[in-house]
Design a protein around this motif. Structure first.
Motif, PDB file in Angstrom:
ATOM      1  N   LEU A 138      -7.726  61.585   0.510  1.00  0.00           N
ATOM      2  CA  LEU A 138      -8.892  60.727   0.298  1.00  0.00           C
ATOM      3  C   LEU A 138      -9.415  60.866  -1.124  1.00  0.00           C
ATOM      4  N   LYS A 139      -9.472  62.094  -1.604  1.00  0.00           N
ATOM      5  CA  LYS A 139      -9.969  62.322  -2.968  1.00  0.00           C
ATOM      6  C   LYS A 139      -9.023  61.711  -4.004  1.00  0.00           C
ATOM      7  N   THR A 140      -7.720  61.870  -3.785  1.00  0.00           N
ATOM      8  CA  THR A 140      -6.748  61.304  -4.729  1.00  0.00           C
ATOM      9  C   THR A 140      -6.868  59.791  -4.791  1.00  0.00           C
ATOM     10  N   ILE A 141      -6.961  59.146  -3.631  1.00  0.00           N
ATOM     11  CA  ILE A 141      -7.085  57.684  -3.600  1.00  0.00           C
ATOM     12  C   ILE A 141      -8.374  57.248  -4.270  1.00  0.00           C
ATOM     13  N   ALA A 142      -9.476  57.929  -3.962  1.00  0.00           N
ATOM     14  CA  ALA A 142     -10.765  57.566  -4.566  1.00  0.00           C
ATOM     15  C   ALA A 142     -10.723  57.737  -6.081  1.00  0.00           C
ATOM     16  N   ASP A 143     -10.124  58.823  -6.545  1.00  0.00           N
ATOM     17  CA  ASP A 143     -10.019  59.048  -7.992  1.00  0.00           C
ATOM     18  C   ASP A 143      -9.179  57.963  -8.653  1.00  0.00           C
ATOM     19  N   ASN A 144      -8.066  57.590  -8.008  1.00  0.00           N
ATOM     20  CA  ASN A 144      -7.203  56.540  -8.566  1.00  0.00           C
ATOM     21  C   ASN A 144      -7.948  55.220  -8.703  1.00  0.00           C
ATOM     22  N   LEU A 145      -8.600  54.793  -7.630  1.00  0.00           N
ATOM     23  CA  LEU A 145      -9.272  53.495  -7.633  1.00  0.00           C
ATOM     24  C   LEU A 145     -10.496  53.499  -8.545  1.00  0.00           C
ATOM     25  N   SER A 146     -11.219  54.605  -8.562  1.00  0.00           N
ATOM     26  CA  SER A 146     -12.383  54.692  -9.453  1.00  0.00           C
ATOM     27  C   SER A 146     -11.962  54.660 -10.917  1.00  0.00           C
ATOM     28  N   SER A 147     -10.849  55.309 -11.215  1.00  0.00           N
ATOM     29  CA  SER A 147     -10.351  55.296 -12.585  1.00  0.00           C
ATOM     30  C   SER A 147      -9.968  53.879 -13.009  1.00  0.00           C
ATOM     31  N   VAL A 148      -9.302  53.147 -12.115  1.00  0.00           N
ATOM     32  CA  VAL A 148      -8.961  51.752 -12.411  1.00  0.00           C
ATOM     33  C   VAL A 148     -10.230  50.936 -12.631  1.00  0.00           C
ATOM     34  N   ARG A 149     -11.188  51.078 -11.728  1.00  0.00           N
ATOM     35  CA  ARG A 149     -12.424  50.298 -11.836  1.00  0.00           C
ATOM     36  C   ARG A 149     -13.156  50.592 -13.140  1.00  0.00           C
ATOM     37  N   GLN A 150     -13.253  51.865 -13.509  1.00  0.00           N
ATOM     38  CA  GLN A 150     -13.994  52.238 -14.705  1.00  0.00           C
ATOM     39  C   GLN A 150     -13.317  51.722 -15.971  1.00  0.00           C
ATOM     40  N   GLN A 186      -7.549  54.994   9.980  1.00  0.00           N
ATOM     41  CA  GLN A 186      -7.405  55.352   8.571  1.00  0.00           C
ATOM     42  C   GLN A 186      -8.215  54.417   7.677  1.00  0.00           C
ATOM     43  N   ALA A 187      -8.207  53.125   7.996  1.00  0.00           N
ATOM     44  CA  ALA A 187      -8.957  52.167   7.184  1.00  0.00           C
ATOM     45  C   ALA A 187     -10.456  52.442   7.267  1.00  0.00           C
ATOM     46  N   ASP A 188     -10.953  52.749   8.474  1.00  0.00           N
ATOM     47  CA  ASP A 188     -12.375  53.099   8.622  1.00  0.00           C
ATOM     48  C   ASP A 188     -12.707  54.333   7.787  1.00  0.00           C
ATOM     49  N   GLU A 191     -12.445  53.579   3.903  1.00  0.00           N
ATOM     50  CA  GLU A 191     -13.503  52.727   3.378  1.00  0.00           C
ATOM     51  C   GLU A 191     -14.834  53.469   3.307  1.00  0.00           C
ATOM     52  N   ALA A 192     -15.143  54.254   4.328  1.00  0.00           N
ATOM     53  CA  ALA A 192     -16.388  55.027   4.311  1.00  0.00           C
ATOM     54  C   ALA A 192     -16.379  56.032   3.161  1.00  0.00           C
ATOM     55  N   TYR A 193     -15.246  56.670   2.948  1.00  0.00           N
ATOM     56  CA  TYR A 193     -15.147  57.651   1.865  1.00  0.00           C
ATOM     57  C   TYR A 193     -15.293  56.974   0.505  1.00  0.00           C
ATOM     58  N   LEU A 194     -14.632  55.841   0.313  1.00  0.00           N
ATOM     59  CA  LEU A 194     -14.692  55.149  -0.978  1.00  0.00           C
ATOM     60  C   LEU A 194     -16.104  54.657  -1.280  1.00  0.00           C
ATOM     61  N   GLN A 195     -16.794  54.157  -0.285  1.00  0.00           N
ATOM     62  CA  GLN A 195     -18.153  53.670  -0.510  1.00  0.00           C
ATOM     63  C   GLN A 195     -19.094  54.799  -0.913  1.00  0.00           C
ATOM     64  N   LEU A 201     -17.338  50.389  -6.385  1.00  0.00           N
ATOM     65  CA  LEU A 201     -16.011  49.870  -6.082  1.00  0.00           C
ATOM     66  C   LEU A 201     -16.131  48.676  -5.134  1.00  0.00           C
ATOM     67  N   ARG A 202     -15.511  47.569  -5.491  1.00  0.00           N
ATOM     68  CA  ARG A 202     -15.623  46.340  -4.712  1.00  0.00           C
ATOM     69  C   ARG A 202     -14.471  46.270  -3.710  1.00  0.00           C
ATOM     70  N   ILE A 203     -14.816  46.309  -2.431  1.00  0.00           N
ATOM     71  CA  ILE A 203     -13.820  46.300  -1.358  1.00  0.00           C
ATOM     72  C   ILE A 203     -14.020  45.044  -0.516  1.00  0.00           C
ATOM     73  N   ILE A 204     -12.934  44.305  -0.316  1.00  0.00           N
ATOM     74  CA  ILE A 204     -12.960  43.151   0.588  1.00  0.00           C
ATOM     75  C   ILE A 204     -12.093  43.506   1.788  1.00  0.00           C
TER      76      ILE A 204
END
Length: 395
Positions: A138-150, A186-188, A191-195, A201-204
């Motif tokens: 979860l941390k790795t995914i969040a770091d990856n997506l946050s880095s892209v967003r930033q 897993q999706a639930d 998504e909760a962790y990323l938020q 981070l914009r999630i659709i």
């Protein structure tokens, strides 16, 4: 005396027949072994096998040549299509179970595919609240997506993560054992962790829009024998994406978001990717396609651009609409194929990569107004893969 002679002759005849039967059995056995070689290169009398992979190329000389040759021959031996075709049918007729253990036959012969299935474990473990992400993932995914967003935000480029739902998420009642209603998937979890980790981070998430559309529709949104949604299901996914982009001011007014802009056609189908590519059972299960015909002619079309890769197996596409403005850089899986005709009407150009690995060099090359990463629910674990070249986005 005559009786003794007759008995001896009968015994000799039986002995001869036993020997003959042994030789006949051996001949049939070795004949069957030689048949794939004798029939090599000849047309089969069964439908051609459709596999979602590339066949092995003829091997070059190396110390592993024999092993490579065996794999090459296994893809091409004589009557392979017939053996696979009729073997699959025999398996279904005899047991009702498919040969591919990643495939599940549900109610009304709906087929489901579990990409992450491990033999001896539960199918669709995530759907039942099992096999969740580890905290480190979860941390790795969040770091990856946050880095892209930033990095994109530094260039004033919005970034969206789009989650497409698996078929069993939208149609759980078609499984023989439907999941409990309150199971955390897993999706639930993700998504909760990323938020919490990155509220910007914009999630659709398209799961609820698809479930709501299913409840309001009499037509099915997914193919019965395929992993994907049909065009009607893709339309409702597009509708949710367009709504969010308009809310965020990315699109002023999205095109074709009303269902009455289309004529809906239904026609029989020989089967989708599960039935044909995974089970080699074309025409065995009943299925149909649902297609949307735009009342207004579409403006978007595929083009080729110098400096961009050539389209190989639909791995990269450039779609251009001369009457629209702005551009979208898209990383996607096969679920977006049905979305592309809808989304493409709203951008002058879409650069579409089949894959999840965001590359900053491609962002710099495309100069997009929006970057989007679409991923189907069962593929969420692939988000642990790190993006590359992010520092070069704004150069």
């Amino acid at each position: 005396m005559q009786a003794h002679t007759d008995a001896r002759r009968n015994a000799e005849h039986r002995s001869f027949m036993r020997v003959l039967n042994r030789f006949a059995a051996m001949a049939v056995f070795f004949g069957l072994l030689l048949l794939p070689i004798a029939w090599f290169g000849r047309a089969s009398f069964a439908p051609r096998t459709h596999e979602n992979r590339r066949l092995e190329a003829f091997p070059r000389w190396s110390i592993h040549w024999a092993q490579d040759f065996e794999r090459w021959f296994s893809d091409r031996y004589g009557m392979r299509d017939a053996l696979v075709y009729y073997g699959s049918r025999l398996q279904m007729a005899r047991t009702g179970m498919p040969m591919n253990q990643q495939v599940v036959v549900g109610r009304d012969n709906w087929l489901f595919y579990d990409e992450n299935y491990t033999p001896g474990h539960l199918h669709f473990a995530s759907l039942y609240g099992k096999d969740l992400f580890l905290p480190s993932d979860l941390k790795t995914i969040a770091d990856n997506l946050s880095s892209v967003r930033q990095h994109l935000a530094a260039c004033r480029i919005p970034f969206y993560l789009v989650i497409a739902p698996d078929k069993q998420t939208v149609y759980p009642e078609k499984l023989l054992m439907p999941p409990p209603p309150n199971a955390v998937t897993q999706a639930d979890q993700l998504e909760a962790y990323l938020q919490a980790a990155d509220p910007q981070l914009r999630i659709i998430d398209l799961r609820k829009p698809e479930q709501a559309a299913k409840a309001a529709q009499t037509r099915e949104l997914y193919y019965r024998t395929d992993t994907h949604w049909n065009e009607l299901g893709a339309f409702f996914g597009y509708q949710a994406i367009a709504k969010r982009l308009m809310q965020d001011g990315v699109l002023a007014n999205a095109v074709g978001t009303r269902l009455d802009s289309y004529r809906i056609r239904t026609s029989p189908s020989a089967g989708g990717d599960i039935a044909v590519n995974l089970l080699d059972l074309p025409g065995y299960f009943r299925d149909h396609t649902v297609q949307l015909d735009n009342i207004q002619p579409r403006q978007a079309h595929d083009i080729s651009l110098p400096g961009w890769p050539q389209d190989i197996n639909n791995s990269f596409r450039v779609t251009e609409n001369p009457v629209a403005s702005g551009s979208l850089l898209l990383y996607r899986d096969s679920f977006f194929d049905a979305l592309t005709p809808f989304v493409a009407e709203n951008f002058h150009r879409i650069y579409s990569f089949l894959g999840r690995g965001i590359d900053g060099d491609r962002v710099r090359q495309a100069h997009p107004n929006v970057v989007m990463l679409e991923i189907v629910e069962r593929g969420l674990r692939h988000l642990v893969d790190h993006p590359v070249n992010l520092a070069s986005i704004c150069e």
